[in-house]
Design an enzyme around this catalytic site. Structure first.
Site, PDB file in Angstrom:
ATOM      1  N   ARG A  79      -5.975   0.126 -12.215  1.00 33.71           N
ATOM      2  CA  ARG A  79      -5.718  -0.711 -11.605  1.00 33.71           C
ATOM      3  C   ARG A  79      -7.161  -1.312 -10.143  1.00 33.71           C
ATOM      4  NH1 ARG A  79      -0.334   0.881 -12.093  1.00 33.71           N
ATOM      5  NH2 ARG A  79       0.407   0.207 -13.633  1.00 33.71           N
ATOM      6  N   ARG A  89      11.487 -11.222 -13.003  1.00 28.08           N
ATOM      7  CA  ARG A  89      12.446  -9.800 -12.539  1.00 28.08           C
ATOM      8  C   ARG A  89      12.770  -9.406 -11.486  1.00 28.08           C
ATOM      9  NH1 ARG A  89       8.920  -4.531 -13.318  1.00 28.08           N
ATOM     10  NH2 ARG A  89       6.462  -5.483 -12.410  1.00 28.08           N
ATOM     11  N   CYS A 138       0.458  -0.782 -21.996  1.00 30.51           N
ATOM     12  CA  CYS A 138      -0.133  -0.108 -20.239  1.00 30.51           C
ATOM     13  C   CYS A 138       1.576  -0.795 -19.624  1.00 30.51           C
ATOM     14  CB  CYS A 138      -1.357  -0.329 -20.559  1.00 30.51           C
ATOM     15  SG  CYS A 138      -1.012  -2.129 -19.440  1.00 30.51           S
ATOM     16  N   HIS A 146       0.977  -1.255  -0.531  1.00 30.05           N
ATOM     17  CA  HIS A 146       0.141  -0.032   0.306  1.00 30.05           C
ATOM     18  C   HIS A 146       0.983   1.011   0.007  1.00 30.05           C
ATOM     19  CE1 HIS A 146      -3.553  -1.686   1.804  1.00 30.05           C
ATOM     20  NE2 HIS A 146      -3.599  -1.583   0.512  1.00 30.05           N
ATOM     21  N   ASN A 184       5.065  -5.634 -18.868  1.00 28.05           N
ATOM     22  CA  ASN A 184       5.518  -6.688 -17.213  1.00 28.05           C
ATOM     23  C   ASN A 184       5.485  -7.645 -17.384  1.00 28.05           C
ATOM     24  OD1 ASN A 184       6.120  -3.800 -17.386  1.00 28.05           O
ATOM     25  ND2 ASN A 184       5.055  -3.786 -15.095  1.00 28.05           N
ATOM     26  N   ASP A 185       4.647  -8.424 -17.495  1.00 26.96           N
ATOM     27  CA  ASP A 185       4.362  -9.906 -16.821  1.00 26.96           C
ATOM     28  C   ASP A 185       4.233 -10.069 -18.498  1.00 26.96           C
ATOM     29  OD1 ASP A 185       3.692  -9.991 -14.976  1.00 26.96           O
ATOM     30  OD2 ASP A 185       1.361 -10.039 -14.947  1.00 26.96           O
ATOM     31  N   GLU A 209      -0.652 -10.507 -22.552  1.00 27.37           N
ATOM     32  CA  GLU A 209       0.605 -10.590 -20.674  1.00 27.37           C
ATOM     33  C   GLU A 209       0.779 -11.969 -21.393  1.00 27.37           C
ATOM     34  OE1 GLU A 209      -0.796  -9.008 -17.317  1.00 27.37           O
ATOM     35  OE2 GLU A 209      -2.538  -9.541 -17.244  1.00 27.37           O
TER      36      GLU A 209
END
Lengths: 593, 91
Positions: free
Chosen positions: A309, A480, A517, A202, A469-470, A446
């Site tokens: 998200r 990573r 994205c 968070h 990223n994925d 992804e």
């Protein structure tokens, strides 16, 4: 032999953690304990040394008297076994080591009593923690307790708290609660770093939202830090340097100044559209996590929200979010965006961000990245999924909402997800609750299988959004966050470029829009390449939007196509990235540091 | 006039939990009743027997051979007092 308490004084300490919010800042450390004490001055004037020693002795005597009083009181009320806790404290308070060491630091080096107390006790606590003995490691907390008692006496009424800052500081803490993070005074808190926490904690997410450079997950390193030390915090690369040497400091200051100059200049782009030199309109959206971040997107002239998200809804609190929780959040974003599109991604909780409540569903997963996550979790927990879908459909009445499913790896999954969406529409209809039926339904690309079948997917989806990223992680089979293979994780890998190309072509043939994205589209180096491959829609972290605009406005499509063609002819990730960096330097020299 | 003596002895730590707070508390108290300077050596480290924190940092466990030395007029009796604490099981 002996105790090297002062070994860190004057010596640089470099730590690496996880970069969660970009920016490079330099400033004095403010170390927060649970009581958020702040050490105002590292040094006192030479003339004041004797007075300061007396002040320390007075404080120490008061602390001892307080502890004795507590011991008696607790002994009477709770029994002697509890009182023993205080006798341990007293034993430490009366330790001659503390007295001589602190007096020496004040007397010989003119350190302030606050700083000296903190330095000595934290040094001892650190050694206790490092002995590898659990019992002694726990005693370290007694030492911290003693430190707090002494600081409370020393600082008295003038004790400063984080809410009460008057000069810029970099906060170093074991952990910051989201509540503490949210209330940080961003006027004075120029950055923060914590010992614990991950990319998706968070606190990390809030830092991004507040746009304060931040690094988390440093590991235990603050026991020896008292506050007042100069700190360099590099939120771009995840480094924290405590007490840097001159050369390091100079290097970082230069890059900080440069970044500030560029940032100020780029603010002028906030009100202009993203258009290439030859007039091609390009759409730049923002990636957000919190409804509040919409403002940052809008202020920078984003064309909407390309990735909303929704995980924060699940990570907060201790109960599952209700439909109303979802609904309120979505309405807030949609209202703030007016007519601009908002792409809401359904639950994408991964192995790295599983809240305790649903962790048992991941039990025994040997390989969580390939396990039950994202859309897979949603499809197996239909009631949970339906709650979210109902809220999206209802909120969609108020704006241009679009829905997106993450981690789709087969056509069946996409069809199942869509079927559940239809079920939910029927339910809402039966219940007479207003909702929007025709909202576009897309998917994240992804997983390599989704790229290979892009043509088939393109016939069924309304849009694609490539989550680099994925995609990179799954394509190159490398984690990573694992330093031993992190060098394999390359956005510029030719396999990745070809995958993006495949998706763009499938989208083009079927008249479906494609957005990128992932972090790749927040990186200015890749903008010419992606434009040249035919991408016209980017979704990036809000703070990177101005830089993206700058690149777009300084390039023409033919030039981008030439860059893309050359990049695609190279066969090593390293060469691709090197070439793109060179090109960016030519197009926008300011963006290359 | 200076009747200071230096003396030394090795004591096996009998406390099951090692050199933790309880024996440390007793040791500090025993030594503080004397004027001699008492040091405890163990595992390449050494601690002032009046300093609870230094004693803790020795990390001495059950059965450790602690090397004690003392200097001062009452060195002998200080060491005897220290030995009495350390060689008691504390149970």
């Amino acid at each position: 032999m002996g105790f090297h308490l002062l070994q860190r004084i004057g010596s640089m300490q470099v730590r690496s953690g996880i970069a969660v919010s970009p920016g490079v800042v330099v400033g004095p450390a403010l170390v927060l304990g649970s009581e958020n004490f702040r050490i105002p001055n590292k040094f006192v004037s030479r003339d004041a040394v004797d007075v300061e020693i007396v002040r320390f002795n007075t404080a120490l005597n008061q602390v001892c008297a307080d502890i004795e009083e507590h011991e008696i009181l607790v002994g009477e009320q709770l029994g002697s076994q509890y009182a023993a806790i205080f006798s341990a404290h007293l034993l430490m308070a009366k330790d001659p080591r503390l007295l001589t060491e602190v007096e020496a630091m004040i007397g010989e080096e003119a350190y302030s009593p606050e700083y000296a107390v903190s330095k000595v006790l934290r040094g001892l606590a650190e050694q206790m923690q490092n002995l590898g003995d659990e019992y002694l490691a726990e005693r370290a907390s007694d030492v911290f307790d003693l430190e707090k008692r002494l600081l409370r006496k020393l600082l008295g009424e003038s004790r400063e708290e984080i809410g009460n800052l008057t000069q810029p500081v970099i906060i170093l803490a074991h952990d910051l609660t989201p509540g503490e993070t949210a209330t940080l005074n961003t006027e004075f808190v120029i950055g923060f770093a914590t010992e614990v926490g991950g990319r998706t904690s968070h606190t990390a997410i809030l830092a991004g939202a507040l746009e304060i450079p931040a690094v988390v997950g440093l590991g235990r390193c603050l026991a020896g830090v008292s506050g007042g030390e100069t700190v360099i915090l590099d939120g771009d690369h995840g480094h924290v340097v405590i007490d840097p040497d001159e050369a390091t400091l100079k290097r970082f200051r230069a890059s900080q100044e440069h970044n500030n100059r560029v940032r100020v200049r780029l603010q002028s782009l906030d009100t202009v559209e993203s258009e290439t030199q030859d007039g091609q309109r390009v759409y730049i959206y923002g990636n957000i996590e919190f409804p509040e971040e919409v403002t940052q997107c809008i202020n920078r002239g984003a064309d909407g929200v390309g990735l909303y998200r929704t995980e924060f809804l699940y990570l907060g609190g201790n109960k599952e979010p209700t439909e109303e929780d979802h609904y309120e959040a979505y309405c807030k974003v949609l209202n703030a965006c007016g007519d601009l599109p908002v792409v809401i991604r359904t639950l994408d909780i991964g192995a790295d961000k599983v809240p305790a409540r649903i962790r048992d569903r991941f039990a025994d997963s040997q390989n969580p990245m390939l396990g039950l996550r994202s859309i897979r979790l949603s499809l197996q927990s239909t009631p949970l999924f339906k709650v979210q879908l109902r809220a999206v459909l209802r909120a969609a009445v108020y704006g241009d909402a679009r829905i997106m499913f993450p981690l789709v790896s087969s056509l069946l999954e996409f069809r199942q997800a869509k079927m559940i969406l239809m079920d939910v529409m029927e339910d809402l209809e039966d219940e007479g609750i207003p909702f929007r039926r025709d909202l576009p339904v897309g998917m994240m690309v992804e997983v390599p299988s989704a790229v290979i079948l892009a043509e088939e997917f393109a016939r069924e989806v309304d849009f694609f959004s490539i989550g680099t990223n994925d995609l990179i992680q799954y394509t190159l089979a490398c984690d990573r966050s694992d330093p031993s293979v992190a060098n394999l994780y390359r956005s510029g890998d030719p396999s990745i470029l070809r995958m993006i190309q495949t998706v763009l072509e499938a989208g083009e043939r079927n008249g479906k829009t494609v957005t990128v994205c992932g972090q790749m589209s927040s990186d200015p180096r890749f903008i010419p390449l992606l434009l040249g491959l035919g991408l016209r829609q980017f979704s990036a972290s809000p703070h990177s939007i101005p830089r993206l605009k700058e690149v777009v406005r300084n390039i023409s499509i033919p030039e981008a196509e030439r860059i893309a063609a050359h990049a695609c002819s190279l066969d090593l990730a390293r060469d691709v990235e090197h070439y793109l960096l060179g090109e960016l330097g030519r197009i926008c020299p300011d963006l290359v540091v | 006039m200076d009747e200071s003596v230096t003396t030394r002895r090795i004591v096996k730590l009998a406390h099951r939990n090692g050199l933790h707070l309880t024996p440390i508390q007793l040791l500090v108290k025993a030594v503080s009743d004397h004027s001699a300077v008492v040091r405890v050596h163990f595992g390449g480290k050494s601690a002032n027997a009046r300093s609870a924190m230094e004693l803790m940092l020795l990390g001495a466990t059950f059965g450790a051979n602690l090397d004690l030395d003392a200097s001062g007029v009452d060195a002998e009796s200080a060491l005897s007092a220290a030995e009495a604490v350390l060689s008691a099981t504390g149970d």
